[in-house]
Design an enzyme around this catalytic site. Sequence first.
Site, PDB file in Angstrom:
ATOM      1  N   CYS A   2       0.911  -1.127  -0.014  1.00 15.63           N
ATOM      2  CA  CYS A   2       0.004   0.029   0.035  1.00 15.63           C
ATOM      3  C   CYS A   2       0.893   1.125  -0.133  1.00 15.63           C
ATOM      4  CB  CYS A   2      -0.741   0.056   1.142  1.00 15.63           C
ATOM      5  SG  CYS A   2      -1.855  -1.615   1.360  1.00 15.63           S
ATOM      6  N   ARG A  27       1.593   1.694  -5.938  1.00 20.25           N
ATOM      7  CA  ARG A  27       2.009   0.702  -4.640  1.00 20.25           C
ATOM      8  C   ARG A  27       0.519  -0.068  -4.347  1.00 20.25           C
ATOM      9  NH1 ARG A  27       6.474   0.700  -2.113  1.00 20.25           N
ATOM     10  NH2 ARG A  27       5.448  -0.198  -0.126  1.00 20.25           N
ATOM     11  N   TRP A  74      -3.820  -1.792  -1.089  1.00 20.96           N
ATOM     12  CA  TRP A  74      -3.530  -2.968  -1.897  1.00 20.96           C
ATOM     13  C   TRP A  74      -4.031  -4.001  -0.963  1.00 20.96           C
ATOM     14  CZ3 TRP A  74      -2.900  -4.185  -6.934  1.00 20.96           C
ATOM     15  CH2 TRP A  74      -2.630  -5.479  -7.228  1.00 20.96           C
ATOM     16  N   ASN A 100       0.757  -0.125   6.135  1.00 20.40           N
ATOM     17  CA  ASN A 100       1.045  -0.801   4.918  1.00 20.40           C
ATOM     18  C   ASN A 100       1.907  -2.178   5.481  1.00 20.40           C
ATOM     19  OD1 ASN A 100       2.092  -1.961   2.577  1.00 20.40           O
ATOM     20  ND2 ASN A 100       3.827  -0.915   2.657  1.00 20.40           N
ATOM     21  N   GLY A 101       1.054  -3.248   5.214  1.00 16.91           N
ATOM     22  CA  GLY A 101       1.810  -4.618   5.879  1.00 16.91           C
ATOM     23  C   GLY A 101       0.720  -5.532   6.099  1.00 16.91           C
ATOM     24  N   GLU A 487       7.973 -20.324 -20.410  1.00 17.90           N
ATOM     25  CA  GLU A 487       7.788 -19.019 -19.729  1.00 17.90           C
ATOM     26  C   GLU A 487       8.906 -17.897 -20.355  1.00 17.90           C
ATOM     27  OE1 GLU A 487       5.586 -17.096 -18.544  1.00 17.90           O
ATOM     28  OE2 GLU A 487       6.713 -15.539 -17.260  1.00 17.90           O
ATOM     29  N   LYS A 491       8.359 -14.473 -22.395  1.00 22.32           N
ATOM     30  CA  LYS A 491       8.904 -12.942 -21.871  1.00 22.32           C
ATOM     31  C   LYS A 491       9.724 -12.369 -23.156  1.00 22.32           C
ATOM     32  CE  LYS A 491       7.308 -12.114 -18.680  1.00 22.32           C
ATOM     33  NZ  LYS A 491       6.120 -13.201 -18.596  1.00 22.32           N
ATOM     34  N   GLU A 494       7.147 -11.217 -25.871  1.00 20.47           N
ATOM     35  CA  GLU A 494       6.139 -10.106 -25.518  1.00 20.47           C
ATOM     36  C   GLU A 494       6.923  -8.728 -25.245  1.00 20.47           C
ATOM     37  OE1 GLU A 494       3.559 -10.229 -22.065  1.00 20.47           O
ATOM     38  OE2 GLU A 494       5.114 -11.741 -21.165  1.00 20.47           O
ATOM     39  N   HIS A 510      12.480 -34.297 -32.636  1.00 22.27           N
ATOM     40  CA  HIS A 510      11.369 -34.576 -33.426  1.00 22.27           C
ATOM     41  C   HIS A 510      10.922 -33.424 -34.302  1.00 22.27           C
ATOM     42  CE1 HIS A 510      10.776 -38.000 -31.305  1.00 22.27           C
ATOM     43  NE2 HIS A 510      10.963 -37.568 -30.246  1.00 22.27           N
ATOM     44  N   LYS A 609      -2.374  -4.958 -19.597  1.00 20.94           N
ATOM     45  CA  LYS A 609      -1.828  -5.655 -18.459  1.00 20.94           C
ATOM     46  C   LYS A 609      -3.043  -6.641 -18.017  1.00 20.94           C
ATOM     47  CE  LYS A 609       0.414  -7.030 -14.821  1.00 20.94           C
ATOM     48  NZ  LYS A 609       1.462  -7.859 -15.112  1.00 20.94           N
TER      49      LYS A 609
HETATM   50  C1  AGP Z   1       2.408 -12.417 -19.016  1.00 21.10           C
HETATM   51  O1  AGP Z   1       3.528 -11.750 -19.142  1.00 21.10           O
HETATM   52  C2  AGP Z   1       1.202 -11.853 -19.953  1.00 21.10           C
HETATM   53  N1  AGP Z   1       1.383 -10.379 -19.290  1.00 21.10           N
HETATM   54  C3  AGP Z   1       0.101 -12.522 -20.006  1.00 21.10           C
HETATM   55  O2  AGP Z   1       0.358 -13.751 -20.751  1.00 21.10           O
HETATM   56  C4  AGP Z   1      -0.794 -12.750 -18.593  1.00 21.10           C
HETATM   57  O3  AGP Z   1      -0.217 -13.654 -17.956  1.00 21.10           O
HETATM   58  C5  AGP Z   1      -2.095 -13.270 -19.235  1.00 21.10           C
HETATM   59  O4  AGP Z   1      -2.701 -12.345 -19.796  1.00 21.10           O
HETATM   60  C6  AGP Z   1      -2.989 -13.773 -17.875  1.00 21.10           C
HETATM   61  O5  AGP Z   1      -3.222 -12.500 -17.037  1.00 21.10           O
HETATM   62  P1  AGP Z   1      -3.665 -12.910 -15.624  1.00 21.10           P
HETATM   63  O6  AGP Z   1      -2.693 -13.685 -14.838  1.00 21.10           O
HETATM   64  O7  AGP Z   1      -3.998 -11.585 -15.222  1.00 21.10           O
HETATM   65  O8  AGP Z   1      -5.155 -13.796 -15.727  1.00 21.10           O
END
Ligand code: AGP
Length: 614
Positions: A2, A27, A74, A100-101, A487, A491, A494, A510, A609
Amino acid sequence: MCGIVGYIGHREAFPIVIKGLQRLEYRGYDSAGVAIYDGSKINLSKTKGKVEDLKNKAKEISQAGTLGIGHTRWATHGVPNDVNSHPHYSNSGDLVIIHNGIIENYESIKKALINRGYSFKSDTDTEVLVNLIEEVQKTEGVKLGKAVQIALNQVVGAYAIAVFDKKKPDEIVVAKLGSPLAIGVGENEFFIASDASPFIEFTNNAVYLEDEEMAIIRLGKEIKLRKIKNDAIAYPNILELQMNLEEIEKGGYDHFMLKEIYEQPRAIMDTYRGRLLADQGIIRMAGIDENIEKFTNANRIIIVACGTSWHAGLVAEYIFEDLARIPVEVEYASEFRYRNPIITDKDVLIAISQSGETADTLAAIKLAKEKGAFVFGVCNVVGSSIARESNAGAYTHAGPEIGVASTKAFTTQITVLTLIALKLAKEKGEFSSSKFHEYLTELETIPSKVEKSLQSNALVETVAEVYKDSANCLYLGRGYNFPVALEGALKLKEISYIHAEGYPAAEMKHGPIALIDEQMPVIVIATKKGHYEKVVSNIQEIKSRKGKIIAIVTEGDVQVKELADHVIEIPETLESLTPLLTTIPLQLLSYHIAVMRNCNVDQPRNLAKSVTVE
Ligand code: AGP
C-alpha cells in the site's frame, strides 16, 4: 503493498496528502482515504476506488488543517470497499491510523479486544492495531508514542504505520518493520511516505527508518527515533536525495518490470508469510483447510489460466502429480470454455490469474461451477472478479504488478501452488514428516536463493548484448523446467518482439532440430536436478550443428561449462523448487534484450496488463 502519506507543518495538509497518494498509486490502487485534523476534530473520508475518486468524495468534508495522513490500498485482509479502506479510527475516535503491511496475529488480538468491549467496523488487521494501541494507552496510562511501542511488541507481521491522537495534535508517531517508511525533513515541517515521491518537491532531506524503528515526529523538535523492542535511542541519518520524481516511483529502477523482478525475494516471502510455519511443521491455508476433503477426494484437479499464469499451472501439474499424487490437467482457459469439457462434482478446478479479471479464465470458472466442480482461485488482486467467483482461494501477496510482462506474479503463483501441493501430500500420507520438513525448510531458503540468482544480472546483460539482434530463439527444458522454457520464450516474445519458442528438450529431435544453425541461440535449462545427463546430450546435439548455447546451470557445474557458449548459474535447490530460480535469468535476459532494442518494456505494443476481453 500500500502507499502511506502524512504531513505535519505550516502548510495545508490535504493537497499534499492527496498529491502524494497519487504518486504512490503504483503501490496499490483499490481504495484510498485521508484524515485531516482541523484544530478541533478529525475529518476523515475514504472510498473504494482510486485517489481521484477520493478527491471527489472528500469534497464532503472540511479539508482545512495542517496535520493529515492518507493511504492508497492494496488489499490483503478484507475486500476493497469503503469501510475496509484506511485510515481507521480507534473506538474512541481519538486515534487514527494508516498501515502498509500484514499483522499475522490480528485475529487473536481482535478476540481479546472484543472481550474487553471493543467493536470493529472493518475486516482489516489495521483496525485491530489502532484499537490495541488505544487499549494500551488506557490500561498503561501512557502517551501515544509509548503506547505504539508497547502494542507493536505484541504483534507479529510487517508494518509501516503512521498514527496520531487528536488529544495531542502536534505529533505523528511512525514505525517500521518489513515495509518501507521515509520521513521528509523540511523547514518546520515533516512529511511521511512509503517512498520520497510525495515530498521530493518540498525537501531532498530524508530519513529512512530501519526495521524495528519508530519515531515521534513533533513540530519544532528533532525527530525522536527509538528501537521498538527495547526503547534504545537511535540517531536519524538524514540523507540528501539526488533522485528525481520519475525515478523514485520506480524505486530507482529504470522500469517497473526490473523493479518487480528484484521484488521477488520479498514477494515470495510475503506470499508464504503466516502460511509456511516450518518450525511448527505446518502449512496453514484457510482456503485449503476448510475444504480439504474436496481436494483429497477429488478425481482430478483441473487448472485453467492464460499466458504466464498458465505456465505456473504447468509447473503445478508436475508438483501436484509428483508430490501429492493427484491427477492434474492444465488447460488454456480460452480452449477449455469452448470445448464442451467433461466436468463432474468430483473435480476441483484451480483458476490462476494475477489480475483476477481475465475474461477467458472467469468464463471457465463459471462453466466449471455450473457443472458442479469446486473452484479454487489463486489471484493477486484481492476482491477481483475471479477471487469473488471462486468457492475459496489463496492470494499471492506480490503487491501490484505494473509491468505488463508478468514476473513476480509467476513466482508467487508457484509459491502458493507449491504450498498447496505440499499440504495435500502430507494430508494424503504421501510425505513422511521428515520429508515434509525438508521441503518446508528448503522453501524458506528460496528468497535468499532468488536474491543470489539476481546477482547474475550483469552477466546476463553481457549475454543479451550478443543476442539482442537475433531473429529467433529457442528455449529448452525438461520436467519441472519445461514450463519455465515456455515462460522464458513468452517473456522474450512479448517485450522484445523476437520470435521465440519453448520446447521440451527431448522434442528437439522430432523436428525443431532442423532449425539449428549458428544464427539460432538456444537457451537450455540444464540444472543438476532433473534429467541432467539427458539435457547434456541435447546440448551436444545442438553444438554439433553449430547452435549457440546459453545454459542455465546449477552453481558449480563443470560439464555443461565445457559445451555451452554462455553459462548462467543458479543456486542448488530441490528439483520441484528449481522453477523459482531458473526463471530469474530468463526474466533478466528478456528485459535487457528489450531495453537494448529500445522497446517499451513496461507497456509492450499490442498488449494490456489485464485481458478483460475475449
Ligand atoms: C504475461 O507476461 C502476460 N502479461 C500475459 O500472458 C498474462 O500472464 C495473461 O494475460 C494472464 O493474465 P492474468 O494472470 O492476469 O490472468
